[in-house]
Design a protein around this motif. Structure first.
Motif, short mmCIF file in Angstrom:
data_model
loop_
_atom_site.label_atom_id
_atom_site.label_comp_id
_atom_site.label_asym_id
_atom_site.label_seq_id
_atom_site.Cartn_x
_atom_site.Cartn_y
_atom_site.Cartn_z
N TYR A 127 51.18 39.79 42.31
CA TYR A 127 50.68 40.62 43.40
C TYR A 127 51.35 42.15 42.72
N VAL A 128 50.66 43.28 42.91
CA VAL A 128 50.91 44.55 42.44
C VAL A 128 51.74 45.20 43.65
N LEU A 129 53.03 45.77 43.24
CA LEU A 129 53.68 46.48 44.33
C LEU A 129 54.16 47.70 43.54
N PRO A 130 54.65 48.89 44.58
CA PRO A 130 55.40 50.08 44.05
C PRO A 130 56.38 49.51 43.21
N TYR A 131 56.93 50.29 42.23
CA TYR A 131 58.01 49.63 41.55
C TYR A 131 59.00 50.93 40.93
N CYS A 132 60.36 50.83 41.26
CA CYS A 132 61.05 51.89 40.59
C CYS A 132 61.72 51.42 39.33
N PRO A 133 61.47 51.93 38.16
CA PRO A 133 62.02 51.62 36.79
C PRO A 133 63.44 52.01 36.77
N PRO A 156 44.84 44.81 35.47
CA PRO A 156 45.31 43.59 36.52
C PRO A 156 46.82 43.99 36.79
N SER A 157 47.79 44.22 35.73
CA SER A 157 49.00 44.31 36.14
C SER A 157 49.43 45.64 36.76
N PHE A 158 48.56 46.61 36.92
CA PHE A 158 49.02 47.96 37.38
C PHE A 158 47.80 48.40 38.52
N GLY A 159 48.18 48.29 39.52
CA GLY A 159 47.14 48.77 40.78
C GLY A 159 46.75 47.61 41.52
N PRO A 160 46.77 47.96 42.81
CA PRO A 160 46.37 46.60 44.01
C PRO A 160 44.67 46.49 43.52
N ASP A 161 43.98 47.43 43.25
CA ASP A 161 42.41 47.11 42.96
C ASP A 161 42.17 46.35 41.73
N ASP A 162 43.10 46.91 40.71
CA ASP A 162 42.85 46.31 39.38
C ASP A 162 43.29 44.89 39.74
N ARG A 189 43.14 42.91 42.06
CA ARG A 189 42.25 42.01 42.81
C ARG A 189 40.98 41.77 42.19
N VAL A 190 40.68 42.60 41.36
CA VAL A 190 39.59 42.49 40.51
C VAL A 190 39.66 41.49 39.45
N GLY A 191 41.11 41.85 38.69
CA GLY A 191 41.25 40.57 37.90
C GLY A 191 41.53 39.17 38.06
N ALA A 192 42.11 39.29 39.36
CA ALA A 192 42.22 37.76 39.92
C ALA A 192 40.80 37.22 40.10
N ARG A 193 39.93 37.91 40.80
CA ARG A 193 38.66 37.47 41.22
C ARG A 193 37.90 37.11 39.86
N GLU A 194 38.12 37.77 38.78
CA GLU A 194 37.43 37.53 37.71
C GLU A 194 38.00 36.57 36.73
N GLY A 195 39.25 36.10 36.80
CA GLY A 195 40.12 35.12 36.22
C GLY A 195 40.47 35.49 34.81
N VAL A 196 41.01 36.87 34.67
CA VAL A 196 41.26 37.28 33.22
C VAL A 196 42.78 37.22 33.02
N GLY A 197 43.48 36.90 33.88
CA GLY A 197 44.97 36.94 33.62
C GLY A 197 45.42 38.09 33.86
N VAL A 198 46.66 38.52 33.25
CA VAL A 198 47.32 39.43 33.42
C VAL A 198 48.02 39.95 31.92
N PHE A 199 48.27 41.15 31.76
CA PHE A 199 49.12 41.56 30.44
C PHE A 199 49.99 42.65 30.73
N ASP A 200 51.07 42.42 30.84
CA ASP A 200 52.24 43.61 31.16
C ASP A 200 53.04 43.93 30.04
#
Length: 381
Positions: free
Chosen positions: A175-181, A321-327, A329-340
């Protein structure tokens, strides 16, 4: 005869003395086992600073409900007060007190010492809130208030999670959330608002070459204001009902973008060789601007989603998909995994060697330069 109104402080003191003399607070809080049940849970105020007028209004609204049900003879379950002791507000106050600027400095300062000072600060602020609430006449059981930093409360949350897991109601995912480095922690929306300020980001328009046979080299024009996310690209999103135009820019070069975006990129009349709907582009494979993420199921193709518009940019949205709620959501729907490729400090790791060791914002110009050297950077602003 001139009548002088009593001072507000004097009225306040007189009323408080009356409440004490008559025991009205204790009587109001006494359990009424015979009355109808009214369930109440004190949404705990965050004990990271003194109350202001907005807090008084919120507590007055809650008090109206409690007084109404008490006057009806209802049983209040439960009048327990509560304090929210967590959150960045408390921690930032202690950081400022000692001049701490990062998670590493907090660890050098001493985590136990740091958390002890956070607890002490919370208790001091809670005492101020209790005094204010008493003067307001907001009657709760402050002697047995729950505090989110206490072990029984924390263990009750653990127990709840255990029960959810036991019943098969928990699911592991991303799940993508705001993050403070700087803090190396996710942020709640209200925590983001505590330090929100506008910033100027670079925007780049990038060529995403399409794969497959054709008489000319054809590429999608994709616009983004976060160049540092491009190494994590896994999809490109278009909108099904948008019209897209194929523009010839050279003997063997064609670019695809939304027809609505043509004036922004081609103020002079361009040579449009084809027009097609977004739905016709669905499934079209392309070559990503960076190969850091590597191959994977369903990756590097055009997908459709209604969040895409042509109000800005090109009518295409690059999906990381690792950066942004819409990203996500779309990545999960399409089953492409994540890369962070970033670590907890927002620094690129070995997954993207060309900018390894660089913070995400410092990588922006370096990645843009690499795109330019490979002929993929169409425009940078």
């Amino acid at each position: 005869t001139e009548i002088t109104a009593p001072a507000p402080r004097a009225i306040e003191a007189r009323v408080a003395e009356y409440w004490t003399a008559t025991g009205v607070v204790a009587r109001a809080l006494a359990d009424r086992t015979e009355g109808p049940v009214f369930r109440f849970t004190e949404g705990p105020p965050t004990a990271n600073g003194p109350p202001h007028l907005g807090h008084l209004i919120a507590r007055t609204f809650k008090d109206l409900q409690l007084r109404y049900h008490r006057m009806r003879g209802d049983r209040i379950l439960t009048p327990m007060a509560g304090w929210d002791c967590h959150g960045l507000g408390v921690e930032i106050g202690i950081e400022k007190l000692h001049g701490l600027r990062s998670k590493k400095e907090i660890e050098s300062f001493g985590v136990d010492r740091f958390t002890a000072e956070c607890r002490a600060s919370t208790l001091q602020v809670a005492a101020v809130w209790r005094t204010m609430s008493g003067l307001l006449g907001y009657w709760l059981d402050y002697d047995r208030a729950y505090r989110t930093m206490d072990a029984p409360y924390i263990e009750s949350v653990w127990w709840s999670l255990k029960e959810l897991h036991r019943q098969g109601l928990l699911e592991k995912g991303h799940y993508v959330l705001p993050y403070c480095p700087r803090c190396e922690t996710p942020l709640a929306s209200h925590e983001v608002a505590q330090g929100y300020k506008e910033a100027v980001d670079p925007s780049v328009t990038v060529r995403f070459p399409l794969e497959g046979p054709g008489p000319a080299r054809r590429a999608l024009l994709v616009w983004t204001t976060t160049p540092w996310t491009l190494p994590a690209n896994l999809l490109v999103a278009a909108r099904a009902d948008l019209e897209y135009a194929v523009v010839r820019v050279g003997p063997d070069d064609e670019l695809v973008l939304a027809a609505e975006a043509l004036p922004r990129y081609f103020p002079e009349a361009p040579t449009v060789v084809e027009r097609l709907s977004g739905s016709a582009l669905a499934g079209t494979p392309y070559t990503p601007p960076f190969d850091a993420a590597g191959p994977g199921p369903n990756r590097y193709r055009v997908v459709l989603d209604d969040f895409v518009t042509a109000a800005d940019g090109t009518g295409f949205v690059h999906i990381a998909p690792s950066f942004g709620p819409d990203d996500q959501r779309v990545g999960a729907r399409e089953g492409v995994g994540v890369f962070d490729p970033l670590d907890g400090r927002g620094v690129f790791g070995p997954g993207v060697p060309s900018v390894q060791g660089k913070s995400f914002k410092a990588a922006d110009p370096l990645l843009a330069q690499q795109l330019a050297e490979r002929g993929l950077l169409y425009r940078a602003e």
